[in-house]
Motif scaffolding. Structure first.
Motif, mmCIF file in Angstrom:
data_model
loop_
_atom_site.group_PDB
_atom_site.id
_atom_site.type_symbol
_atom_site.label_atom_id
_atom_site.label_comp_id
_atom_site.label_asym_id
_atom_site.label_seq_id
_atom_site.Cartn_x
_atom_site.Cartn_y
_atom_site.Cartn_z
ATOM 1 N N PHE A 10 -37.369 12.194 6.235
ATOM 2 C CA PHE A 10 -36.929 10.862 6.666
ATOM 3 C C PHE A 10 -35.964 11.000 7.830
ATOM 4 N N LEU B 138 -25.322 18.858 9.316
ATOM 5 C CA LEU B 138 -24.272 18.669 8.315
ATOM 6 C C LEU B 138 -24.435 19.658 7.175
ATOM 7 N N PHE C 154 -30.303 15.716 -2.520
ATOM 8 C CA PHE C 154 -29.858 14.855 -1.427
ATOM 9 C C PHE C 154 -30.577 13.513 -1.532
ATOM 10 N N GLU D 72 -28.789 10.676 -2.260
ATOM 11 C CA GLU D 72 -28.130 9.861 -3.286
ATOM 12 C C GLU D 72 -27.157 8.850 -2.678
ATOM 13 N N LEU D 73 -26.776 9.027 -1.392
ATOM 14 C CA LEU D 73 -25.793 8.101 -0.820
ATOM 15 C C LEU D 73 -26.351 6.691 -0.772
ATOM 16 N N ARG E 175 -30.378 5.598 5.519
ATOM 17 C CA ARG E 175 -30.180 7.041 5.360
ATOM 18 C C ARG E 175 -29.132 7.520 6.364
ATOM 19 N N SER E 176 -28.191 8.338 5.884
ATOM 20 C CA SER E 176 -27.085 8.764 6.744
ATOM 21 C C SER E 176 -27.429 9.989 7.582
HETATM 22 P P1 CMP Z 1 -28.742 9.413 2.069
HETATM 23 O O1 CMP Z 1 -27.793 8.771 3.028
HETATM 24 O O2 CMP Z 1 -29.452 8.559 1.083
HETATM 25 O O3 CMP Z 1 -29.798 10.269 2.916
HETATM 26 C C1 CMP Z 1 -29.311 11.368 3.655
HETATM 27 C C2 CMP Z 1 -28.620 12.312 2.695
HETATM 28 O O4 CMP Z 1 -27.976 13.421 3.288
HETATM 29 C C3 CMP Z 1 -27.448 11.594 1.998
HETATM 30 O O5 CMP Z 1 -27.942 10.543 1.218
HETATM 31 C C4 CMP Z 1 -26.795 12.754 1.306
HETATM 32 O O6 CMP Z 1 -27.491 13.109 0.135
HETATM 33 C C5 CMP Z 1 -26.968 13.859 2.354
HETATM 34 N N1 CMP Z 1 -25.713 14.071 3.108
HETATM 35 C C6 CMP Z 1 -25.100 13.189 3.936
HETATM 36 N N2 CMP Z 1 -23.969 13.739 4.442
HETATM 37 C C7 CMP Z 1 -23.872 14.981 3.930
HETATM 38 C C8 CMP Z 1 -22.933 16.049 4.079
HETATM 39 N N3 CMP Z 1 -21.847 15.938 4.879
HETATM 40 N N4 CMP Z 1 -23.134 17.186 3.386
HETATM 41 C C9 CMP Z 1 -24.226 17.325 2.594
HETATM 42 N N5 CMP Z 1 -25.156 16.343 2.421
HETATM 43 C C10 CMP Z 1 -24.985 15.197 3.074
#
Ligand code: CMP
Length: 226
Positions: A39, A70, A79, A81-82, A90-91
């Motif tokens: 994604f 990152l 990963f 879960e945010l 998605r971040s």
């Molecule tokens: P989500 O934002 O749903 O999709 C991208 C994922 O990347 C995010 O959830 C986290 O699970 C993972 N993620 C985001 N930032 C970090 C980080 N600094 N370190 C590790 N994993 C990350």
């Protein structure tokens, strides 16, 4: 699929065998080829993933096409879960560094599943807290550490997950990253990171191999990381 790998993930760690098997059964298996994108940053997403085999990189794009890595995740790490706990896009972008197998679960299903299982929810919170600590360290290092210090730290972090004793001595870290990706992980230019790695190698601290590093003098690398 190796159930022991899933059991390492925080989602599963505290589960009885039967409960772990029922959650595993509700998960979908996904295969990614090397370089395939799962994604993109900014996408909407409704699934959480656990890495079963291979390596996944999580990155963000800056201006002028610059990339920042990152994290590089391996078997047992999760990963995605945010956007479950904080609904939003998605971040990061998630893509495969090597061929990879993943298990995924729908957010809705997971929430339902977590209800009444506070020990699993606590495991997930533990992972989030760990990530925040790590992110704080990364920010501090960008401000307070020089590039060699950050390279040493990145090597030790990769070694903690991917390191294996080398037959000829030392710790082999098969990271599978290109030099460009290593630089993106450290947050410095490729030239500076290459120079640093060459310097570490000249001092006898590491041996460089394609997509892999053998740490020969872990103490010196640890000292440089402080
Ligand atoms: P989500 O934002 O749903 O999709 C991208 C994922 O990347 C995010 O959830 C986290 O699970 C993972 N993620 C985001 N930032 C970090 C980080 N600094 N370190 C590790 N994993 C990350």
């Amino acid at each position: 699929m190796d159930p022991d790998v899933l059991r390492q993930a925080p989602l599963f760690k505290r589960l009885e065998t039967e409960a772990a098997a029922s959650l595993a059964a509700a998960m979908t298996t996904i295969h990614l080829d090397r370089g395939e994108v799962l994604f993109h940053e900014g996408d909407t997403g409704d699934q959480l993933y656990v890495v079963v085999s291979g390596k996944i990189k999580l990155g963000r794009s800056g201006s002028a096409g610059r990339e920042n890595l990152l994290a590089v995740l391996g078997p047992g790490q999760m990963f995605g879960e945010l956007s479950l706990f904080d609904p939003g896009p998605r971040s990061t972008t998630a893509s495969a560094v090597t061929p990879a197998d993943l298990k995924s679960v729908q957010h809705d299903e997971l929430i339902e599943w977590l209800t009444g299982r506070p020990e699993v929810a606590r495991g997930l919170l533990g992972q989030l807290a760990g990530r925040l600590r790590h992110a704080n360290d990364v920010v501090s290092d960008l401000v307070f550490s020089d590039v060699p210090g950050r390279v040493a730290k990145a090597l030790l972090d990769l070694a903690s997950r991917f390191g294996e004793p080398a037959p000829t001595g030392g710790l082999n870290v098969h990271h599978d990253l290109t030099q460009e990706e290593l630089a993106q992980l450290v947050g410095a230019s490729r030239e500076t990171v290459n120079k640093t790695l060459a310097d570490f190698a000249a001092r006898g601290w590491i041996r460089l191999e394609p997509r892999s590093v053998t740490i020969l003098d872990i103490e010196r690398v640890e000292r440089r990381a402080r």
